[in-house]
Motif scaffolding. Structure first.
Motif, PDB file in Angstrom:
ATOM      1  N   UNK A 178      -5.018  31.664  14.783  1.00  0.00           N
ATOM      2  CA  UNK A 178      -4.489  30.577  15.610  1.00  0.00           C
ATOM      3  C   UNK A 178      -5.069  30.638  17.019  1.00  0.00           C
ATOM      4  N   UNK A 179      -5.170  31.850  17.573  1.00  0.00           N
ATOM      5  CA  UNK A 179      -5.734  32.001  18.922  1.00  0.00           C
ATOM      6  C   UNK A 179      -7.233  31.715  18.916  1.00  0.00           C
ATOM      7  N   UNK A 180      -7.908  32.163  17.861  1.00  0.00           N
ATOM      8  CA  UNK A 180      -9.346  31.912  17.751  1.00  0.00           C
ATOM      9  C   UNK A 180      -9.626  30.413  17.713  1.00  0.00           C
ATOM     10  N   UNK A 181      -8.870  29.675  16.909  1.00  0.00           N
ATOM     11  CA  UNK A 181      -9.080  28.232  16.810  1.00  0.00           C
ATOM     12  C   UNK A 181      -8.714  27.535  18.117  1.00  0.00           C
ATOM     13  N   UNK A 182      -7.724  28.088  18.826  1.00  0.00           N
ATOM     14  CA  UNK A 182      -7.390  27.535  20.133  1.00  0.00           C
ATOM     15  C   UNK A 182      -8.555  27.651  21.100  1.00  0.00           C
ATOM     16  N   UNK A 183      -9.237  28.794  21.073  1.00  0.00           N
ATOM     17  CA  UNK A 183     -10.421  28.965  21.917  1.00  0.00           C
ATOM     18  C   UNK A 183     -11.554  28.058  21.463  1.00  0.00           C
ATOM     19  N   UNK A 184     -11.783  27.999  20.154  1.00  0.00           N
ATOM     20  CA  UNK A 184     -12.865  27.167  19.630  1.00  0.00           C
ATOM     21  C   UNK A 184     -12.650  25.703  19.980  1.00  0.00           C
ATOM     22  N   UNK A 185     -11.406  25.261  19.978  1.00  0.00           N
ATOM     23  CA  UNK A 185     -11.123  23.847  20.243  1.00  0.00           C
ATOM     24  C   UNK A 185     -11.499  23.438  21.657  1.00  0.00           C
ATOM     25  N   UNK A 186     -11.635  24.403  22.567  1.00  0.00           N
ATOM     26  CA  UNK A 186     -12.055  24.067  23.931  1.00  0.00           C
ATOM     27  C   UNK A 186     -13.479  23.520  23.957  1.00  0.00           C
ATOM     28  N   UNK A 187     -14.252  23.845  22.941  1.00  0.00           N
ATOM     29  CA  UNK A 187     -15.664  23.460  22.908  1.00  0.00           C
ATOM     30  C   UNK A 187     -15.928  22.316  21.927  1.00  0.00           C
ATOM     31  N   UNK A 188     -14.873  21.672  21.490  1.00  0.00           N
ATOM     32  CA  UNK A 188     -15.006  20.655  20.448  1.00  0.00           C
ATOM     33  C   UNK A 188     -14.102  19.471  20.768  1.00  0.00           C
ATOM     34  N   UNK A 189     -14.645  18.260  20.712  1.00  0.00           N
ATOM     35  CA  UNK A 189     -13.835  17.065  20.923  1.00  0.00           C
ATOM     36  C   UNK A 189     -12.862  16.883  19.773  1.00  0.00           C
ATOM     37  N   UNK A 190     -11.667  16.409  20.097  1.00  0.00           N
ATOM     38  CA  UNK A 190     -10.688  16.126  19.069  1.00  0.00           C
ATOM     39  C   UNK A 190      -9.670  17.235  18.907  1.00  0.00           C
ATOM     40  N   UNK A 191      -9.127  17.354  17.710  1.00  0.00           N
ATOM     41  CA  UNK A 191      -8.033  18.275  17.425  1.00  0.00           C
ATOM     42  C   UNK A 191      -8.453  19.259  16.342  1.00  0.00           C
ATOM     43  N   UNK A 192      -8.201  20.541  16.595  1.00  0.00           N
ATOM     44  CA  UNK A 192      -8.363  21.586  15.576  1.00  0.00           C
ATOM     45  C   UNK A 192      -6.988  22.204  15.362  1.00  0.00           C
ATOM     46  N   UNK A 193      -6.427  22.006  14.178  1.00  0.00           N
ATOM     47  CA  UNK A 193      -5.095  22.518  13.869  1.00  0.00           C
ATOM     48  C   UNK A 193      -5.192  23.743  12.970  1.00  0.00           C
ATOM     49  N   UNK A 194      -4.225  24.622  13.123  1.00  0.00           N
ATOM     50  CA  UNK A 194      -4.155  25.820  12.285  1.00  0.00           C
ATOM     51  C   UNK A 194      -2.874  25.761  11.468  1.00  0.00           C
ATOM     52  N   UNK A 195      -3.002  25.804  10.154  1.00  0.00           N
ATOM     53  CA  UNK A 195      -1.833  25.827   9.286  1.00  0.00           C
ATOM     54  C   UNK A 195      -1.049  27.110   9.584  1.00  0.00           C
ATOM     55  N   UNK A 196       0.263  27.004   9.812  1.00  0.00           N
ATOM     56  CA  UNK A 196       1.055  28.200  10.149  1.00  0.00           C
ATOM     57  C   UNK A 196       0.953  29.308   9.109  1.00  0.00           C
ATOM     58  N   UNK A 197       0.647  28.959   7.863  1.00  0.00           N
ATOM     59  CA  UNK A 197       0.578  29.968   6.812  1.00  0.00           C
ATOM     60  C   UNK A 197      -0.581  30.941   7.003  1.00  0.00           C
TER      61      UNK A 197
END
Length: 337
Positions: A273-292
């Motif tokens: 979840x934290x990794x995708x949060x960082x990655x989303x800073x460099x990408x337009x739009x939304x990157x969601x992480x399934x809680x599972x």
């Protein structure tokens, strides 16, 4: 003056207690009416549904407000792509699309709007970078200033000081000692306070409620804006977060703190979840992480220039899949069994 979103001015833009079934039905109406082939009977049916209950009208007004904000920030293409996809898919795809859009409109919409609203100061800043862009500037005093993705600064160089105001994002500073720098202290100002280097290389990141400082060479003195008595000097190899009132415990600088200047994202056992949060800073739009899968651990070095490839790599290395609703909206979820 910062823009105000419709959510702050219209009571129907507060959907906190709209039942999910009503949110889903409102999304279905929005999709149907966006196909371009709407009959008067469909319009009458929508009007009747809106009049049935106050929650119906609130849900519809909220969708209208959020979709207009998407259009104003240039993301309307994503909504059109979602609508177009439904004409090529069956009932199961439609159900998953409706569910995902409901999450965006009634949960993620505020986050998306806030992200772009927070970007507003950068459009008028002296120096700024777009999402995914990393850029280095050479300042008149010999300072090298690198802006990370989605960052913005103002320069306030006078005869008495050299001040950089970090309005959003993250910077790496290598202070210069060129002509006319004697007696002109170098200062980085954030929303929480100031950082004054003593001949050094350091990074400063403006977070939502704090500033993160990492020192790679020399030393930097932190002065919280509302508590100057709590000032502290960090030496090379040290990092800390600070608010306007206090400075956190000092940590060791890690590889992750400077990897972005080389166009890389480094993870050492980072939560997905934290990794995708960082990655989303460099990408337009939304990157969601399934809680599972949020707690899965990620390690490795990833090139930020191609975020699609990073997502592909994750799905090959871990039991994951990446579901794309559009190019601007991806959810990382467990791989299908």
């Amino acid at each position: 003056m910062p823009m105000r979103s419709a959510a702050s001015t219209h009571p129907s833009s507060q959907p906190s207690n709209i039942p999910p079934d009503i949110a889903h039905r409102a999304v279905e109406w929005w999709l149907d009416l966006g196909t371009g082939a709407v009959t008067q009977a469909q319009r009458d049916a929508l009007d009747a549904w809106r009049a049935e209950h106050a929650d119906h009208e609130r849900a519809w007004q909220h969708i209208q407000a959020v979709s207009q904000r998407f259009q104003s920030i240039g993301q309307g293409a994503s909504a059109h792509a979602a609508r177009a996809a439904l004409t090529r898919s069956g009932a199961q795809r439609r159900r998953s699309t409706v569910k995902a859009l409901a999450l965006l409109f009634f949960a993620g919409g505020a986050t998306w709007s806030a992200r772009h609203r927070n970007a507003w100061p950068g459009w008028t800043a002296d120096m700024h970078t777009a999402t995914g862009e990393i850029r280095t500037y050479a300042l008149d005093d010999g300072t090298q200033l690198t802006l990370n993705t989605g960052s913005a600064v103002d320069l306030r160089f006078t005869s008495n000081e050299r001040r950089i105001v970090l309005r959003r994002g993250e910077i790496m500073v290598v202070t210069g000692h060129g002509n006319n720098t004697a007696g002109r202290p170098f200062i980085v100002q954030t929303a929480q306070g100031t950082a004054t280097p003593l001949g050094t290389r350091f990074s400063v990141r403006q977070q939502a409620n704090a500033t993160r400082l990492a020192v790679f060479e020399g030393a930097v003195r932190i002065v919280p804006g509302d508590a100057p008595g709590a000032a502290r000097t960090l030496s090379a190899g040290e990092s800390a977060n600070f608010t306007a009132q206090a400075i956190s415990a000092v940590d060791a600088v890690s590889n992750e703190d400077s990897a972005w200047t080389r166009g890389m994202l480094v993870a050492n056992g980072m939560r997905l979840a934290d990794f995708l949060g960082e990655l989303s800073r460099y990408r337009e739009g939304v990157v969601r992480c399934d809680p599972r899968v949020a707690s899965l651990r990620v390690s490795g070095t990833y090139l930020l220039a191609d975020t699609d490839r990073v997502l592909d790599t994750l799905t090959q290395a871990l039991p994951l899949r990446a579901d794309y609703l559009t190019r601007y909206w991806v959810t990382v979820a467990p791989a299908r069994g």
